[in-house]
Design a protein around this motif. Structure first.
Motif, PDB file in Angstrom:
ATOM      1  N   LEU A   1       0.827  -1.212   0.000  1.00  0.00           N
ATOM      2  CA  LEU A   1       0.000   0.000   0.000  1.00  0.00           C
ATOM      3  C   LEU A   1       0.861   1.261   0.000  1.00  0.00           C
ATOM      4  CD1 LEU A   1      -2.829  -0.996   2.521  1.00  0.00           C
ATOM      5  CD2 LEU A   1      -2.980  -0.858   0.027  1.00  0.00           C
ATOM      6  N   ALA A   2       1.971   1.226   0.720  1.00  0.00           N
ATOM      7  CA  ALA A   2       2.859   2.390   0.726  1.00  0.00           C
ATOM      8  C   ALA A   2       3.473   2.619  -0.647  1.00  0.00           C
ATOM      9  CB  ALA A   2       3.943   2.197   1.788  1.00  0.00           C
ATOM     10  N   GLU A   3       3.845   1.542  -1.337  1.00  0.00           N
ATOM     11  CA  GLU A   3       4.403   1.684  -2.677  1.00  0.00           C
ATOM     12  C   GLU A   3       3.373   2.248  -3.648  1.00  0.00           C
ATOM     13  OE1 GLU A   3       7.292   1.390  -3.963  1.00  0.00           O
ATOM     14  OE2 GLU A   3       8.428   0.597  -2.281  1.00  0.00           O
ATOM     15  N   LEU A   4       2.140   1.795  -3.547  1.00  0.00           N
ATOM     16  CA  LEU A   4       1.085   2.333  -4.410  1.00  0.00           C
ATOM     17  C   LEU A   4       0.830   3.811  -4.116  1.00  0.00           C
ATOM     18  CD1 LEU A   4      -1.481  -0.632  -4.394  1.00  0.00           C
ATOM     19  CD2 LEU A   4       0.134  -0.002  -6.205  1.00  0.00           C
ATOM     20  N   THR A   5       0.893   4.180  -2.854  1.00  0.00           N
ATOM     21  CA  THR A   5       0.716   5.590  -2.496  1.00  0.00           C
ATOM     22  C   THR A   5       1.848   6.442  -3.064  1.00  0.00           C
ATOM     23  OG1 THR A   5      -0.381   4.911  -0.444  1.00  0.00           O
ATOM     24  CG2 THR A   5       0.424   7.175  -0.573  1.00  0.00           C
TER      25      THR A   5
ATOM     26  N   LEU B   1      11.645   5.167  -7.419  1.00  0.00           N
ATOM     27  CA  LEU B   1      12.623   4.278  -6.785  1.00  0.00           C
ATOM     28  C   LEU B   1      13.340   4.938  -5.605  1.00  0.00           C
ATOM     29  CD1 LEU B   1      14.106   2.557  -9.958  1.00  0.00           C
ATOM     30  CD2 LEU B   1      12.500   1.597  -8.300  1.00  0.00           C
ATOM     31  N   PRO B   2      13.830   6.193  -5.715  1.00  0.00           N
ATOM     32  CA  PRO B   2      14.410   6.824  -4.518  1.00  0.00           C
ATOM     33  C   PRO B   2      13.404   6.988  -3.382  1.00  0.00           C
ATOM     34  CG  PRO B   2      15.169   7.935  -6.487  1.00  0.00           C
ATOM     35  CD  PRO B   2      14.108   6.985  -6.924  1.00  0.00           C
ATOM     36  N   ALA B   3      12.147   7.299  -3.721  1.00  0.00           N
ATOM     37  CA  ALA B   3      11.135   7.385  -2.665  1.00  0.00           C
ATOM     38  C   ALA B   3      10.920   6.030  -2.007  1.00  0.00           C
ATOM     39  CB  ALA B   3       9.827   7.919  -3.245  1.00  0.00           C
ATOM     40  N   SER B   4      11.031   4.973  -2.784  1.00  0.00           N
ATOM     41  CA  SER B   4      10.928   3.628  -2.210  1.00  0.00           C
ATOM     42  C   SER B   4      12.109   3.315  -1.304  1.00  0.00           C
ATOM     43  CB  SER B   4      10.839   2.586  -3.330  1.00  0.00           C
ATOM     44  OG  SER B   4       9.724   2.833  -4.167  1.00  0.00           O
ATOM     45  N   ILE B   5      13.282   3.870  -1.605  1.00  0.00           N
ATOM     46  CA  ILE B   5      14.445   3.680  -0.740  1.00  0.00           C
ATOM     47  C   ILE B   5      14.202   4.303   0.630  1.00  0.00           C
ATOM     48  CG2 ILE B   5      16.863   4.343  -0.438  1.00  0.00           C
ATOM     49  CD1 ILE B   5      17.245   3.961  -3.411  1.00  0.00           C
ATOM     50  N   VAL B   6      13.565   5.470   0.647  1.00  0.00           N
ATOM     51  CA  VAL B   6      13.227   6.101   1.923  1.00  0.00           C
ATOM     52  C   VAL B   6      12.301   5.212   2.736  1.00  0.00           C
ATOM     53  CG1 VAL B   6      12.138   8.123   2.982  1.00  0.00           C
ATOM     54  CG2 VAL B   6      13.567   8.391   0.956  1.00  0.00           C
ATOM     55  N   LEU B   7      11.458   4.445   2.075  1.00  0.00           N
ATOM     56  CA  LEU B   7      10.580   3.498   2.756  1.00  0.00           C
ATOM     57  C   LEU B   7      11.303   2.206   3.106  1.00  0.00           C
ATOM     58  CD1 LEU B   7       7.666   2.640   3.610  1.00  0.00           C
ATOM     59  CD2 LEU B   7       7.379   1.812   1.263  1.00  0.00           C
ATOM     60  N   LEU B   8      12.230   1.788   2.269  1.00  0.00           N
ATOM     61  CA  LEU B   8      12.891   0.499   2.448  1.00  0.00           C
ATOM     62  C   LEU B   8      13.938   0.530   3.554  1.00  0.00           C
ATOM     63  CD1 LEU B   8      12.920  -2.363   1.267  1.00  0.00           C
ATOM     64  CD2 LEU B   8      14.668  -1.601  -0.354  1.00  0.00           C
ATOM     65  N   VAL B   9      14.583   1.665   3.772  1.00  0.00           N
ATOM     66  CA  VAL B   9      15.622   1.746   4.803  1.00  0.00           C
ATOM     67  C   VAL B   9      15.074   1.467   6.196  1.00  0.00           C
ATOM     68  CG1 VAL B   9      17.169   3.369   5.985  1.00  0.00           C
ATOM     69  CG2 VAL B   9      17.213   3.199   3.511  1.00  0.00           C
ATOM     70  N   PRO B  10      13.977   2.106   6.655  1.00  0.00           N
ATOM     71  CA  PRO B  10      13.456   1.756   7.992  1.00  0.00           C
ATOM     72  C   PRO B  10      13.002   0.303   8.096  1.00  0.00           C
ATOM     73  CG  PRO B  10      12.560   3.852   7.248  1.00  0.00           C
ATOM     74  CD  PRO B  10      13.228   3.227   6.074  1.00  0.00           C
ATOM     75  N   ILE B  11      12.457  -0.238   7.017  1.00  0.00           N
ATOM     76  CA  ILE B  11      12.041  -1.647   7.050  1.00  0.00           C
ATOM     77  C   ILE B  11      13.256  -2.555   7.179  1.00  0.00           C
ATOM     78  CG2 ILE B  11      10.944  -3.477   5.692  1.00  0.00           C
ATOM     79  CD1 ILE B  11       9.060  -1.418   4.550  1.00  0.00           C
ATOM     80  N   ASP B  12      14.318  -2.234   6.471  1.00  0.00           N
ATOM     81  CA  ASP B  12      15.541  -3.024   6.569  1.00  0.00           C
ATOM     82  C   ASP B  12      16.137  -2.952   7.973  1.00  0.00           C
ATOM     83  OD1 ASP B  12      17.700  -4.581   5.953  1.00  0.00           O
ATOM     84  OD2 ASP B  12      18.637  -3.145   4.602  1.00  0.00           O
ATOM     85  N   LEU B  13      16.120  -1.772   8.576  1.00  0.00           N
ATOM     86  CA  LEU B  13      16.654  -1.634   9.938  1.00  0.00           C
ATOM     87  C   LEU B  13      15.832  -2.432  10.936  1.00  0.00           C
ATOM     88  CD1 LEU B  13      17.485   2.192  10.016  1.00  0.00           C
ATOM     89  CD2 LEU B  13      19.112   0.304   9.928  1.00  0.00           C
ATOM     90  N   ALA B  14      14.511  -2.389  10.808  1.00  0.00           N
ATOM     91  CA  ALA B  14      13.663  -3.149  11.727  1.00  0.00           C
ATOM     92  C   ALA B  14      13.790  -4.648  11.499  1.00  0.00           C
ATOM     93  CB  ALA B  14      12.206  -2.707  11.568  1.00  0.00           C
TER      94      ALA B  14
END
Length: 663
Positions: free
Chosen positions: A14-18, A50-63
């Motif tokens: 859902l975040a990626e679609l947004t 893709l860069p906006a997805s990186i901003v989302l992917l970094v916190p997920i990777d850390l968690a």
């Protein structure tokens, strides 16, 4: 028992679609989607998504690598396999867009040739020098990597990724350092209504000159097209169709053809070649978009100035109504019919509420900037407990009884906010750096080459900033992330790469100190090349006493009150009518009654910025001496006579000179 990642997967989708929807809205704001070809929209869309997805992917990777298994303390997490593959796809697509697709696509769009094959060859030739430089640096780096690790496939892949990361980190640290100071300072200055108006008025003459220059260039190129049309019968058939297409793009009125021909010295060559037509087409496209860019900037500048003047004038009546302004500042859309605020509440909103919010935002962003600079400086001090002093790492990682810590959903939001602010500061600097040529973002009229270039910068800066942010967390966490296993191990493959990644971010102090103390203006005065970045302090000081803001106020007044089309009005620019050649002067020779009446209708706002006792007293004394008549008649004992009889009249300076020489 380990928790399931089904909810996290749904959230991620859902975040990626947004993000995709928001990027589409952003592209729709700056590009006409119906007329922009798909080969431009798709790469630019991916370069932002893709860069906006990186901003989302970094916190997920850390968690996901925090080491906790309970769902409440782990936040949004995915399996290591999914995160690693997501990094591979995102990184290599971003890499291809940054270094291959978008550079060639930008030159392809900027080419003036008609056939796709010719445009592709032009793009290859234009990027040839740049690619040779990259190849030379790659060969040098390859020799170093082979000597350190031997010739294996990981060595070649690590070389490519390390060089791309190094160049992106250099640019990102410099731009982010400047933005960490410029963004809070801009918010603080924008909160002052009087200061905002003075800066807008001081910027008006520059935009006016650029718009005038853009109109002149466009007229010259369109005049060449008209000359080509008169000689098209003597050219090849393909060239005739080409010239007809250029004529259809031209909007030069017939009554201005002779005037433009007399003022320009450009002539067409005796032999029309394909290269000449391509060059003229490229210049014509650039001139049209330059005219559109500065016209849009002029409209927005005048609209903001008139709106700010209305806010300033409302302090007396405590009622603010933009519709009563001589220059319309509100749109006529369906939402304009809905009245949510009364004039009284609108006055308090623009005079008290919004300035307070700007001041508060400036303070918050300044504290965030200080935290980022501090974290960049102390992060390499691993032997001195540098990670424990890292403020960003302390806000992202929740301390627990274990040695690794935990990252929950709230901490993930904080991590995404930090990374977003770092990227925003870097992107904000792109609007102030003046080495990018005439590239600009224009509402519904952005040049295709400019759109590809800005997309390239977003893709280039996000990856190094993201990895730099990941290193703010303790080594026990960031070395277990999929991002580190994919990119970090290859960056630190050699001692040089390890030291560069750890210690180079300290150089963020250079742009930060240069922005704080206004070093760009001093460098400009000493060396002559300090105009790469505008110095706000230097520009603000130059706006006082030189007449720039007064000239801007006069230009705005002429724009607002223009009705006959003789000035640089909105209606006249549609017909490419150039503005008058006269320039505003602070000391006009003989103002007429109309100009005096019009000047009285524009309220003077000097009191908002420079309205203290000392400056008012100095202005009054200066006006007294400027308007006083110090001339006197030569007395009879010096050979003078009656003034009415034609005697000479001397001024005070002449008398002082005579007194000095003993006469």
């Amino acid at each position: 028992m380990a928790s399931s990642s089904a909810g996290s997967t749904a959230f991620f989708v859902l975040a990626e679609l947004t993000i995709c929807l928001l990027v589409l809205l952003l592209l729709r704001y700056y590009l006409p989607l119906r007329t922009t070809p798909a080969y431009v929209l798709v790469p630019v869309f991916l370069a932002i998504t893709l860069p906006a997805s990186i901003v989302l992917l970094v916190p997920i990777d850390l968690a996901s690598s925090a080491g906790t298994d309970t769902e409440g303390s782990r936040g949004i997490w995915l399996s290591d396999k999914v995160v690693y593959k997501s990094w591979r796809v995102t990184y290599w697509l971003t890499f291809a867009l940054t270094w291959v697709i978008l550079p060639y696509l930008g030159e392809y769009c900027d080419s003036g040739y008609r056939e796709p094959k010719d445009r592709l060859m032009y793009s290859l030739r234009s990027n040839g020098q740049y690619q040779l430089m990259m190849l030379a640096s790659g060969i040098v780096g390859m020799i170093y990597f082979i000597l350190q690790n031997g010739f294996v496939f990981d060595t070649f892949k690590g070389l490519v990724m390390a060089l791309a990361y190094a160049w992106g980190l250099v640019l990102a640290i410099y731009l982010m350092g400047h933005g960490l100071v410029a963004l809070p300072r801009s918010l603080w200055k924008y909160a002052s209504i009087g200061g905002r108006l003075k800066r807008l008025q001081g910027h008006v003459p520059k935009v006016h000159d650029k718009l005038t220059e853009a109109l002149d260039k466009l007229s010259q190129y369109e005049h060449q097209v008209i000359q080509l049309r008169q000689r098209k019968n003597g050219t090849a058939r393909d060239f005739q169709e080409w010239i007809e297409e250029l004529s259809e793009m031209s909007s030069l009125p017939e009554n201005r053809v002779g005037a433009v021909g007399r003022t320009t010295m450009t002539t067409i060559p005796p032999v029309i070649t394909e290269r000449y037509l391509a060059d003229l087409t490229r210049k014509l496209k650039r001139a049209r978009h330059a005219k559109m860019r500065f016209s849009d900037e002029w409209d927005r500048l005048v609209r903001k100035a008139v709106e700010t003047q209305a806010i300033l004038d409302s302090k007396g009546s405590k009622r603010l109504e933009f519709k009563n302004s001589p220059f319309q500042t509100q749109s006529n859309g369906p939402l304009s019919r809905i009245t949510l605020l009364t004039p009284y509440t609108r006055y308090h909103l623009h005079v008290h509420v919004l300035p307070t919010m700007y001041y508060l935002a400036s303070v918050v962003t300044a504290l965030a900037s200080a935290a980022i600079v501090w974290s960049e400086c102390v992060n390499p001090l691993i032997d001195m407990d540098g990670p424990k002093l890292n403020l960003i790492g302390l806000t992202v990682v929740h301390p627990t009884s274990s040695s690794r810590g935990a990252i929950g959903f709230g901490r993930q939001i904080i991590a995404a906010a930090w990374l977003c602010y770092m990227c925003i500061c870097a992107f904000f600097s792109l609007t102030e750096v003046k080495i990018w040529g005439n590239r600009a973002l224009v509402k519904r009229g952005t040049y295709q080459e400019s759109a590809t270039w800005y997309g390239l910068q977003v893709a280039k800066l996000t990856v190094p900033l993201a990895y730099n942010f990941v290193t703010f967390t303790p080594p026990t966490i960031h070395k277990q992330t999929s991002f580190y296993n994919f990119l970090g191990k290859l960056i630190v493959l050699t001692p040089l790469g390890h030291g560069f990644s750890d210690y180079f971010p300290i150089f963020i102090l250079v742009p930060v100190l240069a922005s704080i103390f206004g070093l760009y203006g001093r460098v400009k005065k000493l060396c002559g090349f300090g105009d790469l970045l505008e110095d706000d302090e230097d520009d603000e000081n130059a706006a006082y006493g030189t007449g720039s803001w007064r000239e801007g106020r006069a230009l705005i007044d002429r724009e607002v009150n223009s009705a006959n089309g003789t000035s640089l009005g909105l209606s006249s620019r549609g017909n490419l009518v150039s503005p008058p050649n006269e320039r505003y002067r602070d000391d006009p020779v003989r103002p007429n009654a109309e100009s005096s009446t019009r000047r009285q209708r524009v309220p003077d706002n000097n009191y908002e910025v420079s309205g203290n006792f000392f400056t008012d007293f100095a202005d009054r004394v200066k006006n007294t001496f400027d308007t006083a008549d110090f001339s006197f008649s030569r007395p009879k004992w010096m050979g003078g006579g009656d003034v009415g009889a034609g005697a000479e009249v001397w001024d005070g300076s002449a008398a002082l000179v005579l007194h000095g020489v003993g006469v």
